[in-house]
Design an enzyme around this catalytic site. Structure first.
Site, PDB file in Angstrom:
ATOM      1  N   ASP A 294      24.672  -5.196  -5.329  1.00  0.00           N
ATOM      2  CA  ASP A 294      24.223  -5.773  -4.171  1.00  0.00           C
ATOM      3  C   ASP A 294      24.249  -7.281  -4.413  1.00  0.00           C
ATOM      4  O   ASP A 294      24.743  -8.012  -5.511  1.00  0.00           O
ATOM      5  CB  ASP A 294      22.692  -5.549  -4.272  1.00  0.00           C
ATOM      6  CG  ASP A 294      22.128  -6.007  -2.814  1.00  0.00           C
ATOM      7  OD1 ASP A 294      22.644  -6.455  -2.018  1.00  0.00           O
ATOM      8  OD2 ASP A 294      20.983  -5.315  -2.536  1.00  0.00           O
TER       9      ASP A 294
HETATM   10  C1  BGC Z   1      20.838  -6.806   0.645  1.00  0.00           C
HETATM   11  C2  BGC Z   1      21.835  -5.841   0.927  1.00  0.00           C
HETATM   12  C3  BGC Z   1      22.957  -6.245   1.894  1.00  0.00           C
HETATM   13  C4  BGC Z   1      23.453  -7.469   1.334  1.00  0.00           C
HETATM   14  C5  BGC Z   1      24.461  -8.168   2.119  1.00  0.00           C
HETATM   15  C6  BGC Z   1      21.276  -8.197   0.153  1.00  0.00           C
HETATM   16  O1  BGC Z   1      20.467  -8.903   0.064  1.00  0.00           O
HETATM   17  O2  BGC Z   1      19.861  -6.298  -0.363  1.00  0.00           O
HETATM   18  O3  BGC Z   1      21.102  -4.636   1.590  1.00  0.00           O
HETATM   19  O4  BGC Z   1      23.603  -5.251   2.200  1.00  0.00           O
HETATM   20  O5  BGC Z   1      22.383  -8.502   1.072  1.00  0.00           O
HETATM   21  O6  BGC Z   1      24.095  -8.861   3.204  1.00  0.00           O
END
Ligand code: BGC
Length: 712
Positions: free
Chosen positions: A264
């Site tokens: 993530d």
């Molecule tokens: C979130 C993810 C997301 C990623 C990219 C993160 O802050 O937890 O779910 O896919 O950002 O935008």
């Protein structure tokens, strides 16, 4: 075709590894820096920056996300496939969660359709639309089980049930992957954040992890999902983004997952504040060796790992495996053959028709005293509340390219539904989080003139989703007081809710005659809501998550275990509260209809069965009301005596059935006994012999009962 373009395509084709052997030889030609480059993923701000383009040229980037529009993806892809030494195409990611520009209901709402076909259809359409704008990889579906409505990301998933969650996960993967790659996220246990506080630690036993939190991921893997995203949280001290048990032992060795794992956002770097790595290099080493192949946004793999590989502190084989997973994914997606993937977006009208149909299926009728609903298209109607004519909030959290201008508000939906002569009064009444009551008088005046007052209340779209945990779950601001003030006029009130999580609705449930849960329904919110309010659509949505009575009951979910002292109002020393019932306000699976359904004659195909058999339950469902309607027939199982205490009920099958007034039908629901497994004392899946109780009914708290013996 122009000469130059011809040469360009030829170059790409010649460079394109058409087979696994070619990928091996591509890997053999890569420098260590180029290998680590494939594991590097960065976010753009709409378009790639000059520095990012330079990284692409230098072979130091495997993918970009948040590049918006094919006019922005195409030039960077061209750099990758023509100017970089090895001409390896890029992945273009985006959080296409419930639509690209045409926004569909939030996933939690959609789970309430109990219709995986609907989820598959919207995921497919969203993927097709995104692909037309250059996207080839979405960070969805979010398949985290969530039992705590304080956690804002509950809106992005399918709620509290692993069986429903698994069916929805698989359906969305199938849908998205018609056009783009999907990512099952966040692996794993993120939904168990303590106290519902975003990013918080989790304390999940291995049994609960395997029985509750992991099944939707397994379902996504079985459906062929291309990638998984590792979560932010730790599980009993071991962060999910550096957790070899999760990303290696379970995912790759047990499940045979051959796709890739992406971290993530900066979750690799976050191993440092978690307290399990003392430096960037150490964080990168831990994540990569645990099986996290691609580093989103930390830049650590590409910047800090080369020295560790050269000094053998990270085996080259670990790097090579990760790189091969990315390269194989790119090949599977067809990027080496067709890096630009020009696609046509579905027609807008088609997207809107789908959005309206699915939104109509998601709406849950929570209360309908004296059949206040559906409304006649007659008499003066007052439409009140901060969300009644709001174009932004129905888009909900994570609405990517969704635009407020595309949204039909509830007020607009009602106005276009009723005949010209009907007066529709409107008063905002209050803001979503206002402290002021200045607008109450106008709202009360409108209600006084009307035959019915429709109050559209709830949350802002960004009060759920990421980083949106709440510590109270009432209607925000002065909305509850507005509701009370309007109800005090004596004009019958219909409460239409817009929210991304279960709310605490005690006053409304006791005093308001009709309550309709609409969640965040996307661009067609207003039309779909009006369809239900006026009876053109008979509501058939069911709650994918429990609604508690009070905050202090949380976590409250239907598939809990019994205690040694099950709640007993006549026994002080039983498991309960002294100040509130233990039951929820609205149970999992609950939802009313404008007609009524009765259940009779539950029969099982056998009284005894082996663990390899399938049992069929047949129940007669009758539409005992006066309108056609759709019932979601639900089957739950309870393993009465086992070596490990089992949940009081577990959903194991369901079916949507549409019946005409007076019509009866024998509905069959099948349960394979192998699906009744749990993790035994030895932490292996087992189906134990003994009595199983079967409940078939309209929700998790009601139903007819039968039982069978599982024999050795
Ligand atoms: C979130 C993810 C997301 C990623 C990219 C993160 O802050 O937890 O779910 O896919 O950002 O935008």
């Amino acid at each position: 075709m122009s000469h130059i373009r011809h040469i360009l395509i030829l170059t790409i084709l010649l460079a394109a590894p058409a087979s696994a052997q070619n990928l091996d030889s591509l890997l053999a030609r890569m420098t260590l820096e180029e290998k680590l480059g494939q594991l590097n993923l960065l976010s753009a701000d709409g378009r790639a920056s000059p520095q990012q383009m330079q990284l692409v040229r230098a072979g130091k980037l495997g993918g970009l996300f948040n590049v918006i529009g094919a006019e922005n993806t195409t030039p960077v892809q061209r750099i990758a496939v023509t100017e970089s030494r090895l001409k390896i195409p890029l992945l273009f990611g985006l959080d296409v969660i419930h639509g690209y520009r045409a926004i569909f209901p939030i996933p939690l709402a959609e789970a309430g359709t109990f219709d995986p076909g609907a989820a598959e259809a919207t995921a497919r359409a969203a993927g097709q639309e995104a692909a037309a704008f250059g996207i080839n990889w979405t960070y969805a579906p979010m398949v985290d089980i969530a039992r705590d409505p304080r956690w804002g990301r509950i809106a992005e998933g399918s709620g509290e049930d692993p069986y429903l969650g698994s069916l929805m996960a698989a359906a969305r993967v199938r849908g998205f992957q018609q056009n783009i790659f999907a990512t099952a996220k966040h692996f794993a246990g993120y939904g168990a954040a303590e106290a519902g506080r975003e990013y918080n630690e989790t304390e999940i036993s291995q049994r609960t992890m395997r029985e509750v939190y992991l099944p939707p991921f397994k379902a996504a893997v079985d459906a062929g999902v291309a990638s998984l995203m590792s979560a932010f949280n730790d599980i009993a001290g071991v962060p999910a983004s550096g957790n070899a048990w999760l990303t290696d032992t379970v995912l790759r060795r047990e499940w045979g997952f051959t796709g890739f794992v992406v971290s993530d956002w900066t979750s690799v770097a976050e191993l440092i504040p978690h307290g399990v790595a003392g430096s960037q290099a150490e964080a990168g080493r831990r994540a990569l060796t645990a099986g996290v192949d691609m580093d989103m946004q930390s830049g650590i793999y590409v910047d800090s790992l080369a020295a560790l590989v050269r000094s053998n502190r990270i085996p080259m084989a670990v790097v090579d495996s990760a790189v091969m997973r990315i390269l194989r994914a790119k090949m599977r997606l067809g990027l080496f053959r067709d890096p630009y993937r020009a696609r046509t977006a579905p027609a807008n009208a088609e997207l809107r028709t789908l959005a309206r149909r699915v939104a109509g299926e998601t709406i849950v009728l929570l209360k309908n005293e004296r059949s206040l609903l559906p409304l006649d298209k007659a008499g003066t109607i007052a439409v009140i509340g901060p969300l009644a004519d709001n174009k932004e909030e129905p888009l909900g959290p994570w609405h990517t390219q969704g635009r407020a201008e595309d949204v039909v508000t509830v007020l607009q939906g009602i106005k276009s539904k009723v005949p010209a002569g009907i007066q529709v009064l409107y008063a905002q009444g209050a803001g979503i989080e206002d402290t002021s009551k200045a607008g109450f008088a106008a709202a009360v005046a409108a209600a006084r003139q009307a035959k019915v007052a429709i109050l559209v209340l709830g949350e802002r779209g960004d009060m759920s989703g990421e980083a949106a945990s709440r510590s109270s779950l009432g209607l925000p601001g002065t909305q509850e007081q507005l509701l009370e003030a309007v109800a005090a006029t004596g004009t019958p009130v219909v409460l239409v809710l817009m929210n991304g999580r279960p709310l605490i609705l005690e006053w409304a449930s006791d005093h308001v005659p009709a309550i309709v849960e609409t969640w965040f329904l996307g661009v067609e919110a207003g039309n779909a809501t009006a369809d239900v309010l006026f009876g053109d659509v008979n509501p058939s949505g069911r709650l994918p998550v429990t609604f508690p009575r009070v905050l202090g009951q949380i976590p409250l979910y239907y598939n809990h275990r019994n205690t040694g002292r099950p709640p007993d109002p006549n026994n002080k020393y039983s498991s309960k509260y002294i100040d509130v019932p233990v039951t929820p306000r609205y149970p999992f699976g609950f939802g009313l209809s404008y007609t009524t359904f009765t259940y009779s004659d539950l029969r099982l195909s056998a009284a005894r069965a082996r663990a390899t058999d399938t049992i069929t339950a047949t129940v007669t469902v009758t539409n005992s009301g006066s309108r056609e309607g759709t019932e979601v027939v639900q089957l739950y199982v309870h393993d009465v005596v086992a070596s490990v205490a089992r949940p009081v009920r577990e959903l194991k099958a369901f079916r949507r059935v549409t019946l005409k007034p007076g019509e009866s039908r024998g509905v069959e629901l099948r349960v394979a006994l192998r699906d009744l497994w749990f993790y035994g004392l030895d932490m292996r899946p087992v189906v134990e012999p003994g009595t199983f109780r079967v409940y078939v009914g309209p929700n998790s708290a009601e139903g007819l009962e039968a039982s069978f013996e599982c024999i050795p």
